[in-house]
Write a protein that holds these residues in place. Structure first.
Motif, PDB file in Angstrom:
ATOM      1  N   LEU A  24       0.828  -1.205   0.000  1.00 17.64           N
ATOM      2  CA  LEU A  24       0.000   0.000   0.000  1.00 17.64           C
ATOM      3  C   LEU A  24       0.863   1.257   0.000  1.00 17.64           C
ATOM      4  N   SER A  28       0.652   4.163  -2.732  1.00 25.07           N
ATOM      5  CA  SER A  28       0.394   5.552  -2.332  1.00 25.07           C
ATOM      6  C   SER A  28       1.432   6.489  -2.928  1.00 25.07           C
ATOM      7  N   THR A 116      -5.983  10.699  -2.092  1.00 23.46           N
ATOM      8  CA  THR A 116      -6.013   9.255  -1.843  1.00 23.46           C
ATOM      9  C   THR A 116      -4.630   8.743  -1.473  1.00 23.46           C
ATOM     10  N   ALA A 120      -3.743   6.933   1.986  1.00 21.97           N
ATOM     11  CA  ALA A 120      -3.237   5.571   1.870  1.00 21.97           C
ATOM     12  C   ALA A 120      -1.846   5.448   2.486  1.00 21.97           C
ATOM     13  N   ASN A 121      -1.040   6.493   2.357  1.00 22.32           N
ATOM     14  CA  ASN A 121       0.293   6.485   2.945  1.00 22.32           C
ATOM     15  C   ASN A 121       0.212   6.413   4.466  1.00 22.32           C
ATOM     16  N   ALA A 124      -0.844   2.887   5.350  1.00 19.68           N
ATOM     17  CA  ALA A 124       0.286   1.986   5.146  1.00 19.68           C
ATOM     18  C   ALA A 124       1.294   2.092   6.282  1.00 19.68           C
TER      19      ALA A 124
END
Length: 222
Positions: A24, A28, A116, A120-121, A124
């Motif tokens: 992920l 990202s 996003t 997402a980072n 993750a």
């Protein structure tokens, strides 16, 4: 150097969470790159090196991660499975994702990619740090320096390192923009949200306390 991280407790969940988080993280990064609105400091540096060397973004990410990991030796930091995996997996995933994502697009689409990517980072970060199998090489550099010089704050050391790589990356041609600012403002709160959420419970006694190589609950840089 011995690897840190105890896999005797919840090995399936921890390994799955580690590699899901690393995949992920690579996705990202690719989303933020394709937004063309600016990157986080380390990725500005990676992008600048990529432009100067002609190597792919992922290859540069792997090479820089490996070189940073060598700096752990004089700092007496111990890598974990997550540390070594971080060096390889993220770079491979970011290149694969970039190959699938088109370049450009309307501003609204690029803003959505950036937003996003940042969220997402943060997720993750929580996933792979929560697995407690070792920090990323860049975070370990920061925490190792602080451990060797206790009078220095983590925040100060992190700021100095990231401002330095950001400046170098910009000079090399990396993209600095509104995404750089948005990432800086958002990643701290996102990490604080996701790290406790994904922390694997019931650690073994020798894994319960943070190891010398473990980062403070802040966002890693890959």
């Amino acid at each position: 150097m011995a690897l840190i991280g105890n896999l005797r407790q919840r090995p399936v969940r921890r390994l799955a969470q580690l590699y899901l988080g690393l995949v992920l993280y690579g996705v990202s990064m690719a989303l933020m790159i394709r937004s063309t609105l600016g990157l986080d400091p380390w990725d500005v540096f990676h992008q600048g090196l990529s432009k100067r060397t002609g190597l792919s973004f992922g290859t540069v990410t792997i090479a820089v991660g490996a070189l940073v990991l060598l700096l752990w030796i004089p700092l007496r930091q111990r890598p974990g499975l997550g540390t070594v995996s971080n060096v390889v997996v993220i770079g491979l995933v970011v290149d694969a994702t970039l190959a699938l994502l088109p370049t450009g697009g309307p501003l609204g689409v690029r803003i959505a990619l950036l937003s996003t990517g940042i969220v997402a980072n943060g997720a993750a970060t929580g996933l792979y740090l929560g697995a407690r199998l070792g920090p990323g090489p860049r975070d370990g550099l920061m925490t190792g320096f602080v451990a060797r010089r206790p009078g220095r704050s983590v925040r100060l050391v992190r700021t100095v390192i990231e401002v330095t790589v950001l400046a170098l990356g910009w000079l090399l041609g990396g993209k600095v923009g509104v995404g750089t600012v948005a990432y800086a403002l958002a990643i701290g709160p996102l990490a604080q949200l996701f790290i406790p959420l994904f922390a694997v419970p019931d650690a073994a006694p020798d894994d319960a306390a943070p190891s010398p190589g473990s980062p403070a609950p802040v966002a890693p840089a890959g």
